[in-house]
Design an enzyme around this catalytic site. Structure first.
Site, PDB file in Angstrom:
ATOM      1  CG  HIS A 178      -1.974   0.915   1.377  1.00  0.00           C
ATOM      2  ND1 HIS A 178      -1.821   2.272   1.179  1.00  0.00           N
ATOM      3  CD2 HIS A 178      -3.259   0.729   1.719  1.00  0.00           C
ATOM      4  CE1 HIS A 178      -2.980   2.874   1.396  1.00  0.00           C
ATOM      5  NE2 HIS A 178      -3.868   1.962   1.731  1.00  0.00           N
ATOM      6  CD  GLU A 205      -3.498   0.937  -1.834  1.00  0.00           C
ATOM      7  OE1 GLU A 205      -3.955  -0.129  -1.406  1.00  0.00           O
ATOM      8  OE2 GLU A 205      -4.061   2.025  -1.678  1.00  0.00           O
TER       9      GLU A 205
HETATM   10  O1  LIG Z   1      -6.776   4.304   6.737  1.00  0.00           O
HETATM   11  P1  LIG Z   1      -6.330   2.910   6.355  1.00  0.00           P
HETATM   12  O2  LIG Z   1      -6.961   1.846   7.191  1.00  0.00           O
HETATM   13  O3  LIG Z   1      -4.839   2.792   6.350  1.00  0.00           O
HETATM   14  O4  LIG Z   1      -6.833   2.662   4.880  1.00  0.00           O
HETATM   15  C1  LIG Z   1      -6.475   3.530   3.874  1.00  0.00           C
HETATM   16  C2  LIG Z   1      -7.113   3.159   2.519  1.00  0.00           C
HETATM   17  O5  LIG Z   1      -6.550   1.956   2.076  1.00  0.00           O
HETATM   18  C3  LIG Z   1      -6.946   1.519   0.750  1.00  0.00           C
HETATM   19  O6  LIG Z   1      -6.367   2.283  -0.230  1.00  0.00           O
HETATM   20  C4  LIG Z   1      -8.441   1.451   0.605  1.00  0.00           C
HETATM   21  O7  LIG Z   1      -8.814   1.283  -0.742  1.00  0.00           O
HETATM   22  C5  LIG Z   1      -9.110   2.693   1.156  1.00  0.00           C
HETATM   23  O8  LIG Z   1     -10.521   2.499   1.183  1.00  0.00           O
HETATM   24  C6  LIG Z   1      -8.603   3.001   2.557  1.00  0.00           C
HETATM   25  O9  LIG Z   1      -9.256   4.132   3.073  1.00  0.00           O
END
Ligand SMILES: O=P(O)(O)OC[C@H]1O[C@H](O)[C@H](O)[C@@H](O)[C@@H]1O
Length: 278
Positions: free
Chosen positions: A144, A250
């Site tokens: 990510h 990602e």
């Molecule tokens: O805030 P986090 O739990 O780290 O997630 C951050 C982001 O991760 C990914 O990219 C998902 O597609 C998003 O929907 C999410 O908001």
């Protein structure tokens, strides 16, 4: 934050936190920091770091019954190696395996290893998962990465123009809602949260300090995320306006989960190369 560093012969530097096996910094040989790390980021048991490269495993996002993005991103990994490899590149390796806690959440035996290698203009991230148990397991996964951009309003993503995506942002949120293909580079402002199944090829991110060329193997899908100002305001580990300094691109496997027989391995690689400078 507890960090482990590695340096290449050409001056390229990497830093990572054992919590999450989480790369927090990639400074390419030209001295430019290529990853975004929130100044309010926290690390430790049960916490996840805002920025760098979180490892989402064995579940991507909320697509299942496990905690969001699985459980390895907020657990301590072992540092297996840190330093300069035989080719003079900065190299960091971290590993994590199942324990009583993880088996309570997910009843499988596994071993995960992340290797980050960098020199010159290139970073390679390799994630390997081995099924060390005696039953088959399946998982979704993502690296990510939060890639630094000088100004979100100028950032642009190319290479996905002809691909359909599944939208997870705004009122259209929900898996399985493909939108029509669009043929212009992706720009940012409001929230963008998209899964691109079956990524077609190279993605080019214009960052304001050169373009990043992202390729992947083993990972079938890509996710593009920036929370936009409204959702960013709710993130307590991001300062006001922090979302203007990154785009997450990602490398992921989401729509066709990896299935591993006992003893089998899966390996996914994301390569990021700096192409030209502003
Ligand atoms: O805030 P986090 O739990 O780290 O997630 C951050 C982001 O991760 C990914 O990219 C998902 O597609 C998003 O929907 C999410 O908001």
């Amino acid at each position: 934050m507890d960090l482990i560093e590695a340096q290449a012969h050409d001056g390229t530097r990497l830093a990572a936190c054992p919590y999450g096996g989480h790369l927090t910094s990639w400074r390419s040989a030209d001295g430019v920091e290529r990853l975004f790390l929130s100044p309010l980021a926290v690390s430790g048991p049960g916490q996840s770091i805002r920025g760098g490269v979180p490892v989402c495993f064995p579940q991507f996002s909320g697509f299942g019954t496990l905690p969001k993005h699985g459980f390895v991103r907020n657990r301590r990994w072992d540092c297996v190696a840190a330093g300069t490899d035989a080719e003079g590149r900065a190299s960091l390796r971290f590993a994590i395996a199942d324990d009583d806690d993880t088996r309570r959440l997910w009843p499988f035996a596994f071993h995960c290893e992340l290797e980050a290698t960098a020199a010159g203009r290139q970073l390679e991230l390799a994630l390997q998962v081995r099924n060390t148990g005696d039953t088959a397991l399946s998982f979704t996964v993502a690296l990510h990465g939060y890639f630094a951009v000088s100004d979100l309003a100028q950032a642009e993503l190319r290479g996905l123009e002809a691909s359909e995506w599944i939208d997870h942002a705004g009122p259209a949120a929900g898996i399985g809602v493909p939108q029509p293909a669009e043929f212009t580079p992706l720009r940012f402002g409001a929230e963008v949260d998209r899964v691109y199944p079956a990524l077609p090829g190279v993605i080019r991110l214009a960052t304001g300090a050169g373009d990043l060329l992202l390729t992947q193997s083993g990972f079938s899908d890509a996710v593009v995320w920036n929370p936009g100002p409204d959702k960013a305001a709710a993130l307590t580990d991001l300062p006001p306006g922090g979302e203007r300094h990154y785009v997450c691109v990602e490398a992921a496997v989401i729509h066709d989960p990896v299935v591993l027989a006992p003893g089998a391995r899966w390996r996914g690689v994301q390569t990021v190369r700096v192409d030209g400078c502003a």
